[in-house]
Design a protein around this motif. Structure first.
Motif, PDB file in Angstrom:
ATOM      1  N   THR A  83       0.946  -1.432   0.083  1.00 25.09           N
ATOM      2  CA  THR A  83      -0.093  -0.070  -0.396  1.00 25.09           C
ATOM      3  C   THR A  83       1.371   1.395  -0.237  1.00 25.09           C
ATOM      4  OG1 THR A  83      -1.800  -0.731   1.604  1.00 25.09           O
ATOM      5  CG2 THR A  83      -1.786   1.604   1.253  1.00 25.09           C
ATOM      6  N   ALA A  84       0.960   2.081  -1.020  1.00 25.15           N
ATOM      7  CA  ALA A  84       2.051   2.967  -0.843  1.00 25.15           C
ATOM      8  C   ALA A  84       1.146   4.483  -0.706  1.00 25.15           C
ATOM      9  CB  ALA A  84       2.357   3.490  -2.590  1.00 25.15           C
ATOM     10  N   PRO A  98      -9.463   5.417   5.059  1.00 23.09           N
ATOM     11  CA  PRO A  98     -10.486   4.379   5.468  1.00 23.09           C
ATOM     12  C   PRO A  98     -10.268   3.137   6.100  1.00 23.09           C
ATOM     13  CG  PRO A  98     -10.573   5.222   3.989  1.00 23.09           C
ATOM     14  CD  PRO A  98      -9.749   5.917   3.645  1.00 23.09           C
ATOM     15  N   ASP A  99     -10.244   2.538   7.003  1.00 17.59           N
ATOM     16  CA  ASP A  99     -10.154   0.905   7.531  1.00 17.59           C
ATOM     17  C   ASP A  99      -9.435   0.010   5.909  1.00 17.59           C
ATOM     18  OD1 ASP A  99     -10.754   1.793   9.552  1.00 17.59           O
ATOM     19  OD2 ASP A  99     -13.161   0.658   9.736  1.00 17.59           O
ATOM     20  N   GLY A 100      -8.969  -0.842   5.950  1.00 17.37           N
ATOM     21  CA  GLY A 100      -8.232  -1.208   5.104  1.00 17.37           C
ATOM     22  C   GLY A 100      -7.382  -0.056   4.318  1.00 17.37           C
ATOM     23  N   TRP A 101      -6.739   1.004   4.679  1.00 16.43           N
ATOM     24  CA  TRP A 101      -5.828   1.768   4.055  1.00 16.43           C
ATOM     25  C   TRP A 101      -4.866   2.119   4.887  1.00 16.43           C
ATOM     26  CZ3 TRP A 101      -5.537   2.912  -1.413  1.00 16.43           C
ATOM     27  CH2 TRP A 101      -6.512   1.662  -2.081  1.00 16.43           C
ATOM     28  N   ARG A 102      -5.108   2.422   6.124  1.00 13.93           N
ATOM     29  CA  ARG A 102      -3.968   2.634   7.095  1.00 13.93           C
ATOM     30  C   ARG A 102      -3.199   2.761   7.129  1.00 13.93           C
ATOM     31  NH1 ARG A 102      -8.527   4.232  12.084  1.00 13.93           N
ATOM     32  NH2 ARG A 102      -9.938   5.886  10.856  1.00 13.93           N
ATOM     33  N   GLU A 103      -1.964   1.259   6.777  1.00 17.70           N
ATOM     34  CA  GLU A 103      -0.845   0.485   7.361  1.00 17.70           C
ATOM     35  C   GLU A 103      -0.185   1.007   5.920  1.00 17.70           C
ATOM     36  OE1 GLU A 103      -0.327  -3.640   8.703  1.00 17.70           O
ATOM     37  OE2 GLU A 103      -2.033  -2.641  10.391  1.00 17.70           O
ATOM     38  N   VAL A 104      -0.159   2.329   5.879  1.00 18.89           N
ATOM     39  CA  VAL A 104       1.288   2.779   4.836  1.00 18.89           C
ATOM     40  C   VAL A 104       2.375   1.720   4.844  1.00 18.89           C
ATOM     41  CG1 VAL A 104       2.106   4.833   3.841  1.00 18.89           C
ATOM     42  CG2 VAL A 104      -0.627   4.391   4.392  1.00 18.89           C
ATOM     43  N   PRO A 160      -8.545   7.641  -3.770  1.00 17.20           N
ATOM     44  CA  PRO A 160      -8.110   9.612  -4.432  1.00 17.20           C
ATOM     45  C   PRO A 160      -7.907  10.189  -2.879  1.00 17.20           C
ATOM     46  CG  PRO A 160     -10.055   8.932  -4.903  1.00 17.20           C
ATOM     47  CD  PRO A 160      -9.711   7.589  -4.828  1.00 17.20           C
ATOM     48  N   VAL A 161      -7.208  11.233  -2.610  1.00 20.13           N
ATOM     49  CA  VAL A 161      -7.132  11.441  -1.422  1.00 20.13           C
ATOM     50  C   VAL A 161      -7.029  13.138  -1.559  1.00 20.13           C
ATOM     51  CG1 VAL A 161      -6.609  12.592   0.644  1.00 20.13           C
ATOM     52  CG2 VAL A 161      -7.178  10.024   0.147  1.00 20.13           C
ATOM     53  N   VAL A 162      -7.736  14.459  -1.631  1.00 23.19           N
ATOM     54  CA  VAL A 162      -7.894  15.406  -2.019  1.00 23.19           C
ATOM     55  C   VAL A 162      -7.185  16.150  -0.574  1.00 23.19           C
ATOM     56  CG1 VAL A 162      -8.471  18.056  -2.298  1.00 23.19           C
ATOM     57  CG2 VAL A 162      -9.795  16.006  -2.830  1.00 23.19           C
ATOM     58  N   LEU A 163      -5.737  16.508  -0.964  1.00 24.15           N
ATOM     59  CA  LEU A 163      -4.600  16.978   0.184  1.00 24.15           C
ATOM     60  C   LEU A 163      -4.072  18.070  -0.476  1.00 24.15           C
ATOM     61  CD1 LEU A 163      -3.472  16.750   2.610  1.00 24.15           C
ATOM     62  CD2 LEU A 163      -1.612  14.671   1.547  1.00 24.15           C
ATOM     63  N   VAL A 191      -2.786   1.988  -4.501  1.00 24.82           N
ATOM     64  CA  VAL A 191      -2.268   3.761  -4.275  1.00 24.82           C
ATOM     65  C   VAL A 191      -2.897   4.250  -3.637  1.00 24.82           C
ATOM     66  CG1 VAL A 191      -0.889   5.170  -5.268  1.00 24.82           C
ATOM     67  CG2 VAL A 191      -0.541   2.600  -5.981  1.00 24.82           C
ATOM     68  N   ILE A 192      -2.821   4.926  -2.376  1.00 23.91           N
ATOM     69  CA  ILE A 192      -3.539   6.206  -2.213  1.00 23.91           C
ATOM     70  C   ILE A 192      -3.469   7.692  -2.551  1.00 23.91           C
ATOM     71  CG2 ILE A 192      -4.200   8.354  -0.235  1.00 23.91           C
ATOM     72  CD1 ILE A 192      -3.416   5.505   1.335  1.00 23.91           C
ATOM     73  N   ALA A 193      -3.705   8.239  -4.341  1.00 24.70           N
ATOM     74  CA  ALA A 193      -2.991   8.527  -4.637  1.00 24.70           C
ATOM     75  C   ALA A 193      -3.516  10.760  -4.355  1.00 24.70           C
ATOM     76  CB  ALA A 193      -3.378   8.647  -6.115  1.00 24.70           C
TER      77      ALA A 193
END
Length: 251
Positions: free
Chosen positions: A4-5, A71-77, A52-55, A29-31
């Protein structure tokens, strides 16, 4: 192994290409970026493996809240790619716009260290992870008009090496990827405030690196065995080299 990137500056250029490459390789990918419409288009292109994450990385409060807001499932980067950055102007230092200097420092330095500080503790706790910082050959080789941009990239190089020193013995890795001349991005258009002719002149008669070349490099370093840390990758196209010393002769 699927990773997970988290990729900053993912709406164009290097960031977009890195997101595309990592998803193509089977990773998630968290973009992150400022332009929601471009993030939505990237999601439509790449599917459910992209979040997608607006940041805006210069928004310190938003960056600090980031780990708990995923979100749950995406927090362990597993991988943070600190790609968001920019160069502004090429005027000599005495004529440079101070607001442009401040913006480069806010994005290239402060934004990068805040992102790192937000996600690094989780990596250390899990004893796995990789910080990939996008530096530049400008951090090693000075050129006229490069003053603050080159200074920010020199910071990125030294910060990366010092992070590695703090993390020695752990399986959290740090890499500084330092490209040279690279075309096909918004980099020069941003530097010259949208002047397409000036931007195009930078690459006239050259075969520069591409965003895909940078994405290939990132994809390589993050998938090496966990005991292998690539400290720095300095890369240039074959048409580029570091320059000679400047000498001003009198008379």
């Amino acid at each position: 192994m699927s990773l997970t990137a988290f990729v900053t500056g993912a709406t164009s250029g290097f960031g977009r290409a890195i997101a595309q490459r990592l998803v193509a390789d089977g990773h998630r990918v968290i973009a992150a970026g400022r332009r929601a419409d471009r993030l939505d288009a990237l999601r439509a292109e790449l599917g459910e493996r992209l979040l997608p994450v607006v940041l805006d990385v210069t928004d310190a409060d938003a960056v600090a809240a980031l780990p708990g807001s995923l979100p749950d499932g995406w927090r362990e980067v597993d991988v943070l790619v600190n790609n968001a950055g920019l160069a502004l102007g090429l005027d000599p230092a005495p004529k440079a716009d101070l607001a442009q200097w401040d913006r480069m420092v806010a994005t290239n330095v402060t934004g990068l260290i805040h992102m790192t500080r937000a996600l690094l503790p989780g990596m250390v706790e899990r004893d796995r992870g990789h910080i990939v910082n996008l530096g530049s050959v400008a951090g090693s080789y000075p050129y006229p008009g490069g003053h603050v941009y080159g200074g920010t990239k020199a910071f990125v190089k030294q910060f990366s090496l010092n992070l590695k020193a703090d993390l020695v013995g752990s399986f959290v890795r740090v890499t500084d990827v330092e490209p040279g001349l690279c075309g096909g991005t918004e980099f020069s258009n941003v530097r010259f405030s949208g002047d397409d002719d000036k931007a195009a002149a930078v690459y006239k008669g050259t075969e520069p690196l591409t965003s895909e070349d940078i994405a290939e490099t990132v994809a390589w370093v993050v998938t090496l065995p966990r005991h292998v840390n690539i400290n720095r990758v300095e890369m240039m196209p074959t048409c580029q080299a570091s320059g000679p010393f400047a000498i001003k002769r009198q008379g």
